[in-house]
Design an enzyme around this catalytic site. Sequence first.
Site, mmCIF file in Angstrom:
data_model
loop_
_atom_site.group_PDB
_atom_site.id
_atom_site.type_symbol
_atom_site.label_atom_id
_atom_site.label_comp_id
_atom_site.label_asym_id
_atom_site.label_seq_id
_atom_site.Cartn_x
_atom_site.Cartn_y
_atom_site.Cartn_z
ATOM 1 N N LYS A 1 0.721 -1.347 0.136
ATOM 2 C CA LYS A 1 -0.041 -0.148 -0.124
ATOM 3 C C LYS A 1 0.891 1.397 -0.036
ATOM 4 O O LYS A 1 0.358 2.217 -0.525
ATOM 5 C CB LYS A 1 -1.038 -0.121 1.259
ATOM 6 C CG LYS A 1 -0.501 -0.103 2.711
ATOM 7 C CD LYS A 1 -0.112 1.071 3.171
ATOM 8 C CE LYS A 1 0.609 1.219 4.347
ATOM 9 N NZ LYS A 1 1.100 2.583 4.938
ATOM 10 N N THR B 1 -3.854 5.880 3.742
ATOM 11 C CA THR B 1 -2.509 6.239 3.406
ATOM 12 C C THR B 1 -2.413 7.018 2.098
ATOM 13 O O THR B 1 -1.646 7.925 1.681
ATOM 14 C CB THR B 1 -1.538 4.963 3.228
ATOM 15 O OG1 THR B 1 -1.654 4.043 4.350
ATOM 16 C CG2 THR B 1 -0.133 5.275 2.999
#
Length: 344
Positions: A199, A256
Amino acid sequence: MTKEQTTTARIAAVLVAGSWGTALASVLANNGYLVKLWTRNAEQANDINENRENSKFLPGVKLPDLIEATCDMREAVEHAELALFVAPSGAMRDVARQAAPYLSPETLVIHATKGFESDTLKRMTSVLAEELGRSADQLVVLSGPSHAEEVIRKQPTTVVVASAMLKHAEQAQDALMNGYFRVYTNPDVPGVEVAGAIKNIIALGAGLSDGLGFGDNAKAALLTRGLAEIGRLGTAMGANALTFAGLAGVGDLVVTCTSKHSRNWRAGYMLADGTPLDDVLSKMGMVVEGVRTTRAAYELAKQYNVEMPITDQLYEVLFANKSPRMAVEHLMGRLRTHEIEKIG
């Protein structure tokens, strides 16, 4: 802190005193642990102990009295009932090697680092198992959508702890969970580790996208197709595809890629205007795991024979001087394909 508090509190070691390590140390201290927060930096240790603040990484937030910073590894881990490793992926092996002689076999070992070891391409549980002389099945990984800047201020946060042995995951859950920090368990260690690592690559891409002035459509596409890349590599490495629909997957990916707290997003944003990578990393002043992870994932994709076009293009931007706009054009101009694919 009173003498009585020192002698009666359960002891936890947190290695090292970055933003995330400090935030997790605060969670443990708020749960009644005497936390030995290890750092290599004597000035930082003094700052924490004398001013009750980690001014370098989390300025303006007072830390609980039950946190004691130290540069002495033996003091940090010798009597700890749990040891939480939060070292950057590139430093994990060295930190574990230093801690190994002082760790009790009964100490619960958890790590909260999102990345691969660059040279070996190993996950952090493998690195820790090798250096600590333990089975990887005994170790626990913590991951999920969790900015240190919010956790340290006791804002509601939900994470996942994974271990092949349920009892260890539940021990970690009991140690960390409280009214603002909710913890779930998951047996899928590879899935949680791969999702947490990859990620960061997609977050770099999200920062680039925003820096180039693209809109919500592009961001949504990046997150969705990024999740497909996480799924391809993760399942090839033995993960359960359902993990990627959970906190370690979608949850962490969203937070994120959409928040300016994210150092990976900020690095990608700065790269968008052509700032050289070395200059970006120098300005950040902190480890940007997505950069290391891009190189590792690029190699892992070849090793496991999986397609990761976003990762490939970010690799070209980071390490082959490809312009971000050209990378986007390459992604948009790929041959037509199907959205639904077999990933496991």
